[in-house]
Design a protein around this motif. Sequence first.
Motif, PDB file in Angstrom:
ATOM      1  N   ILE A 178       0.776  -1.294   0.088  1.00 38.28           N
ATOM      2  CA  ILE A 178      -0.010   0.001   0.053  1.00 38.28           C
ATOM      3  C   ILE A 178       0.923   1.218  -0.120  1.00 38.28           C
ATOM      4  N   GLU A 179       1.884   1.190   0.725  1.00 37.58           N
ATOM      5  CA  GLU A 179       3.066   2.429   0.680  1.00 37.58           C
ATOM      6  C   GLU A 179       3.382   2.441  -0.831  1.00 37.58           C
ATOM      7  N   ALA A 180       3.668   1.586  -1.359  1.00 43.97           N
ATOM      8  CA  ALA A 180       4.088   1.498  -2.762  1.00 43.97           C
ATOM      9  C   ALA A 180       3.259   2.035  -3.585  1.00 43.97           C
ATOM     10  N   TYR A 181       1.847   1.857  -3.337  1.00 44.94           N
ATOM     11  CA  TYR A 181       0.756   2.395  -3.977  1.00 44.94           C
ATOM     12  C   TYR A 181       0.644   3.950  -3.908  1.00 44.94           C
ATOM     13  N   LEU A 182       0.524   4.126  -2.664  1.00 45.83           N
ATOM     14  CA  LEU A 182       0.593   5.515  -2.174  1.00 45.83           C
ATOM     15  C   LEU A 182       1.482   6.527  -2.826  1.00 45.83           C
ATOM     16  N   GLY A 183       2.840   5.741  -2.668  1.00 46.92           N
ATOM     17  CA  GLY A 183       3.919   6.710  -3.106  1.00 46.92           C
ATOM     18  C   GLY A 183       3.635   6.949  -4.678  1.00 46.92           C
ATOM     19  N   ALA A 184       3.067   6.104  -5.506  1.00 49.95           N
ATOM     20  CA  ALA A 184       2.891   6.199  -6.883  1.00 49.95           C
ATOM     21  C   ALA A 184       1.657   7.256  -7.335  1.00 49.95           C
ATOM     22  N   GLN A 185       0.952   7.593  -6.262  1.00 50.67           N
ATOM     23  CA  GLN A 185      -0.228   8.385  -6.354  1.00 50.67           C
ATOM     24  C   GLN A 185       0.052   9.452  -5.895  1.00 50.67           C
ATOM     25  N   GLY A 186       1.254   9.854  -5.031  1.00 49.58           N
ATOM     26  CA  GLY A 186       1.462  11.031  -4.526  1.00 49.58           C
ATOM     27  C   GLY A 186       1.062  11.397  -3.271  1.00 49.58           C
ATOM     28  N   ILE A 187       0.433  10.317  -2.663  1.00 49.41           N
ATOM     29  CA  ILE A 187      -0.197  10.463  -1.213  1.00 49.41           C
ATOM     30  C   ILE A 187       0.901  10.196  -0.312  1.00 49.41           C
ATOM     31  N   ALA A 188       1.049  11.152   0.833  1.00 54.64           N
ATOM     32  CA  ALA A 188       1.959  10.732   1.927  1.00 54.64           C
ATOM     33  C   ALA A 188       1.215   9.704   2.848  1.00 54.64           C
ATOM     34  N   ARG A 189       2.266   9.362   3.818  1.00 57.25           N
ATOM     35  CA  ARG A 189       1.706   8.369   4.865  1.00 57.25           C
ATOM     36  C   ARG A 189       0.512   9.586   5.817  1.00 57.25           C
ATOM     37  N   GLY A 190      -0.264   9.075   6.276  1.00 57.59           N
ATOM     38  CA  GLY A 190      -1.364   9.736   6.990  1.00 57.59           C
ATOM     39  C   GLY A 190      -2.211  10.380   6.120  1.00 57.59           C
ATOM     40  N   GLY A 191      -2.247  10.111   4.935  1.00 54.24           N
ATOM     41  CA  GLY A 191      -3.125  10.812   3.968  1.00 54.24           C
ATOM     42  C   GLY A 191      -4.292  10.143   3.668  1.00 54.24           C
ATOM     43  N   LEU A 192      -4.656   8.873   4.249  1.00 50.89           N
ATOM     44  CA  LEU A 192      -5.963   8.121   4.085  1.00 50.89           C
ATOM     45  C   LEU A 192      -6.723   8.205   5.504  1.00 50.89           C
ATOM     46  N   ALA A 193      -8.061   8.507   5.142  1.00 54.51           N
ATOM     47  CA  ALA A 193      -8.959   8.592   6.414  1.00 54.51           C
ATOM     48  C   ALA A 193      -9.418   7.162   6.521  1.00 54.51           C
ATOM     49  N   ALA A 194      -9.577   6.270   5.638  1.00 52.93           N
ATOM     50  CA  ALA A 194     -10.061   4.858   5.928  1.00 52.93           C
ATOM     51  C   ALA A 194      -9.616   4.044   4.803  1.00 52.93           C
ATOM     52  N   VAL A 195      -9.771   2.730   5.167  1.00 49.44           N
ATOM     53  CA  VAL A 195      -9.345   1.686   4.155  1.00 49.44           C
ATOM     54  C   VAL A 195     -10.077   0.629   4.105  1.00 49.44           C
ATOM     55  N   CYS A 196     -10.421  -0.117   3.262  1.00 50.53           N
ATOM     56  CA  CYS A 196     -11.398  -1.297   3.375  1.00 50.53           C
ATOM     57  C   CYS A 196     -10.603  -2.392   2.311  1.00 50.53           C
ATOM     58  N   LEU A 197     -10.359  -3.352   2.941  1.00 49.28           N
ATOM     59  CA  LEU A 197      -9.651  -4.438   2.306  1.00 49.28           C
ATOM     60  C   LEU A 197     -10.406  -5.750   2.023  1.00 49.28           C
ATOM     61  N   ALA A 198     -10.547  -6.420   0.865  1.00 55.38           N
ATOM     62  CA  ALA A 198     -11.424  -7.357   0.784  1.00 55.38           C
ATOM     63  C   ALA A 198     -10.229  -8.675   0.852  1.00 55.38           C
ATOM     64  N   VAL A 199     -10.717  -9.559   1.681  1.00 58.16           N
ATOM     65  CA  VAL A 199      -9.550 -10.592   1.964  1.00 58.16           C
ATOM     66  C   VAL A 199     -10.208 -11.997   2.010  1.00 58.16           C
ATOM     67  N   ALA A 200      -9.538 -13.068   1.589  1.00 60.70           N
ATOM     68  CA  ALA A 200     -10.002 -14.601   1.797  1.00 60.70           C
ATOM     69  C   ALA A 200      -9.890 -14.890   3.047  1.00 60.70           C
ATOM     70  N   GLY A 201     -10.968 -15.237   3.864  1.00 61.46           N
ATOM     71  CA  GLY A 201     -10.968 -15.862   5.128  1.00 61.46           C
ATOM     72  C   GLY A 201     -11.887 -15.043   6.040  1.00 61.46           C
ATOM     73  N   PRO A 202     -12.229 -15.675   7.418  1.00 68.43           N
ATOM     74  CA  PRO A 202     -12.874 -14.973   8.068  1.00 68.43           C
ATOM     75  C   PRO A 202     -12.204 -13.608   8.728  1.00 68.43           C
ATOM     76  N   VAL A 203     -12.884 -12.775   9.299  1.00 65.56           N
ATOM     77  CA  VAL A 203     -12.398 -11.418   9.517  1.00 65.56           C
ATOM     78  C   VAL A 203     -12.422 -10.954  10.794  1.00 65.56           C
ATOM     79  N   ASP A 204     -12.725 -11.905  11.836  1.00 64.54           N
ATOM     80  CA  ASP A 204     -12.689 -11.484  13.051  1.00 64.54           C
ATOM     81  C   ASP A 204     -11.343 -11.328  13.850  1.00 64.54           C
ATOM     82  N   GLY A 205     -11.553 -10.494  14.884  1.00 58.61           N
ATOM     83  CA  GLY A 205      -9.981 -10.459  15.699  1.00 58.61           C
ATOM     84  C   GLY A 205      -9.192  -9.232  15.104  1.00 58.61           C
ATOM     85  N   ASP A 206      -8.239  -9.058  15.775  1.00 56.47           N
ATOM     86  CA  ASP A 206      -6.861  -8.151  15.374  1.00 56.47           C
ATOM     87  C   ASP A 206      -6.379  -8.948  14.241  1.00 56.47           C
ATOM     88  N   GLU A 207      -5.882 -10.018  14.468  1.00 58.97           N
ATOM     89  CA  GLU A 207      -4.658 -10.524  13.559  1.00 58.97           C
ATOM     90  C   GLU A 207      -5.632 -11.498  12.554  1.00 58.97           C
TER      91      GLU A 207
END
Length: 319
Positions: free
Chosen positions: A42-71
Motif C-alpha cells: 500500500i505504501e508503494a501504491y500511495l507513493g505512486a499516487q503522490g499521497i503521503a503516509r497519514g493521507g488516508l482517512a479509511a481503508v477497506c480490504l477484501a480478503v479471503a477468510g474470516p475477518v474476526d479479531g485483530d490478527e
Amino acid sequence: MKDLLVGDIGGTNARFALWRDNQLHAVQVFATADYTSPEQAIEAYLGAQGIARGGLAAVCLAVAGPVDGDEFRFTNNHWRLSRRAFCQTLQVEHLQLINDFSAMALGMTRLRDGEFRQVCAGEADASRPALVIGPGTGLGVGSLLRLGEQRWLALPGEGGHVDLPVGNAREAAIQQQMHRQIGHVSAETVLSGGGLVRLYQAMCALDGDSPRHASPAQITDAALGGEPRALAVVEQFCRFLGRVAGNNVLTLGARGGVYIVGGVIPRFTELFLRSGFAASFADKGCMSEYFNGVPVWLVTAEFSGLLGAGVALQQTLEH
C-alpha cells in the motif's frame, strides 16, 4: 480532505484503488510476492499516487477468510495483518476488513453495461435475495440482499463445500470415481480450476482413456479447439455448475437473480452459453417451474471485488 483506499487481495495479486465519488480511481495491481506485507504494498501504491503516509482517512480490504479479531493471516499468500499495527504504520483512522466473496457480491450492485452477459432471461425480483457464485481457485458462493435505497447486505457462506449434486447415472459414476480417489466430493472438488482437471481425469478413467492434458488451460484450449474429450468435460462442468446454482436458488429463494463470477467460465464463454447449464439449473423435478423467470448473468467485470470493497466502506461511513 483525506482519501479513502480500497483493496482486493488474492493469492497472486493485490489490487488497490482510491474510492472517490462512489467510483474507483487509479486502479493498480501489485504482485504479492514482491512485497513482505500489505502495508508495504500500500505504501508503494500511495507513493505512486503522490499521497503521503497519514493521507488516508479509511481503508477497506477484501480478503479471503474470516475477518474476526485483530490478527488476520492470508490463506493463499505469505502476508499477515494486525489491524492495530496496520493503522499505526499507515496512520489510518479506520480499517475495515471484508470477506472477499462478500466484496464480490456487493460489487454486483455497480455493474455497468458491457460487464455481463445474459445466460437465462428473466426479471429480477428486487425484494428477494440474489445468488453470487464463482468457480475460480475454489468455488465461492454468497447471497446479496437489498435493504433499501442504495443499501445492501452481502451474506458469505461456505456453499462451495456442499456435496456435489448428481442428476443422472453418468454423473453418479463420475462422483463415485472421484470418491474412490479422494473421499468426500464437494461441489468445489469439480467446480474450480483444479476441479476441471479432476473432472477430466475422472471422465478419462471411466472411459478407459489416457489423460493428455494436465492443467485447466490445456483442457479449455483443447475444448476451444474442438477436441471431443475436452468438449465433453467442459460441458459436464457447466452442467454441474447448473445443478449447484439451482440448489442454491431453491435454498435461498434467490429470485433476485444469479450472478456467475470467477475466473474459470470466462475462459470458454461461448461454450458455456451453448452448454446444458440452463437445463441442469432448472432440472428440479416438481420444482422446475420455480425457475421460470429467474435471470442468470455471466459477469465479466474486471474489478468487482474492488468495487464491492468501496460499496462496503461507503455504507459503513454513511451509517
